[in-house]
Design an enzyme around this catalytic site. Sequence first.
Site, PDB file in Angstrom:
ATOM      1  CG  LEU A 142       2.405  -2.420 -48.956  1.00 59.77           C
ATOM      2  CD1 LEU A 142       3.875  -2.043 -48.992  1.00 59.77           C
ATOM      3  CD2 LEU A 142       1.781  -2.053 -47.620  1.00 59.77           C
TER       4      LEU A 142
ATOM      5  CG  HIS B 274       2.401 -10.446 -53.015  1.00 61.58           C
ATOM      6  ND1 HIS B 274       1.079 -10.511 -52.642  1.00 61.58           N
ATOM      7  CD2 HIS B 274       2.651  -9.130 -53.263  1.00 61.58           C
ATOM      8  CE1 HIS B 274       0.569  -9.280 -52.653  1.00 61.58           C
ATOM      9  NE2 HIS B 274       1.489  -8.437 -53.028  1.00 61.58           N
ATOM     10  CD  GLU B 275       6.494  -7.893 -53.103  1.00 64.30           C
ATOM     11  OE1 GLU B 275       5.896  -7.941 -52.013  1.00 64.30           O
ATOM     12  OE2 GLU B 275       6.214  -7.041 -53.979  1.00 64.30           O
TER      13      GLU B 275
HETATM   14  O1  K2U Z   1       3.687  -6.284 -52.532  1.00 66.52           O
HETATM   15  C1  K2U Z   1       3.134  -5.772 -51.585  1.00 66.52           C
HETATM   16  O2  K2U Z   1       2.064  -5.157 -51.668  1.00 66.52           O
HETATM   17  C2  K2U Z   1       3.764  -5.923 -50.242  1.00 66.52           C
HETATM   18  C3  K2U Z   1       3.033  -6.919 -49.401  1.00 66.52           C
HETATM   19  C4  K2U Z   1       3.818  -8.199 -49.531  1.00 66.52           C
HETATM   20  C5  K2U Z   1       3.145  -9.430 -49.022  1.00 66.52           C
HETATM   21  C6  K2U Z   1       1.801  -9.656 -49.178  1.00 66.52           C
HETATM   22  C7  K2U Z   1       1.239 -10.837 -48.711  1.00 66.52           C
HETATM   23  C8  K2U Z   1       2.022 -11.807 -48.113  1.00 66.52           C
HETATM   24  C9  K2U Z   1       3.374 -11.581 -47.985  1.00 66.52           C
HETATM   25  C10 K2U Z   1       3.920 -10.395 -48.437  1.00 66.52           C
HETATM   26  C11 K2U Z   1       2.957  -6.205 -48.061  1.00 66.52           C
HETATM   27  O3  K2U Z   1       4.043  -6.505 -47.300  1.00 66.52           O
HETATM   28  S1  K2U Z   1       1.423  -6.414 -47.274  1.00 66.52           S
HETATM   29  C12 K2U Z   1       1.687  -6.230 -45.626  1.00 66.52           C
HETATM   30  C13 K2U Z   1       2.039  -7.510 -44.944  1.00 66.52           C
HETATM   31  C14 K2U Z   1       2.827  -7.444 -43.837  1.00 66.52           C
HETATM   32  C15 K2U Z   1       3.146  -8.604 -43.156  1.00 66.52           C
HETATM   33  C16 K2U Z   1       2.672  -9.849 -43.593  1.00 66.52           C
HETATM   34  C17 K2U Z   1       1.879  -9.908 -44.716  1.00 66.52           C
HETATM   35  C18 K2U Z   1       1.550  -8.735 -45.404  1.00 66.52           C
HETATM   36 ZN    ZN Z   2       1.347  -6.410 -53.421  1.00 65.45          ZN
END
Ligand code: K2U
Ligand code: ZN
Length: 173
Positions: A96, A137-138
Amino acid sequence: MTVRPILIHPDPRLKKIADPVDGISSELRALADDMLETMYDAPGIGLAAPQIGVSKRLIVMDCVKEEGAAPRPMALFNPQVTWTSDDTSVYEEGCLSIPDQYAEVTRPAEVRVRWTDLDGQQQEEEFAGLWATCVQHEIDHLDGKLFIDYLKPLKRQMITRKMVKLKRERARA
Ligand code: K2U
Ligand code: ZN
């Protein structure tokens, strides 16, 4: 409950190591609420406090993708990975804080994570699939690491240049 603005890369606040939280105050519970609302509004399936400019070790997730399935909003304070599988999985990740850019990242397929929950209780759980990718990722965000840091330098520079341009355009708008 407030939808907070999400910082866009490059931003020094996204590169800082976030501070551990001690004690789950009502302010921290409100922050987790705002983060979940911000995440659902984006929409996303995860969000880390540094992404809204708060340098604290707190992440929220809800990776339930099945239509009609009950959502599973989670708030993890001071999350730590305690075990990773040797097996890896590849996922085309987004972020994001790096809108509309996607690239394949290889991570351990399963991880065990220990954290403190909203009630101040210690939890430990194993994650697989999209939940495993998301929690890693988080937690990376809490250590100032972005998914583009796993890419080749040229690809990372290309994405960073696009974000600089995007921020310039947003500033003008
Ligand atoms: O941390 C973030 O920016 C939130 C991401 C988390 C994420 C990224 C990649 C893979 C898994 C989770 C956002 O949710 S990106 C939007 C998204 C939505 C559905 C699936 C993958 C990414
Ligand atoms: Zn991220």
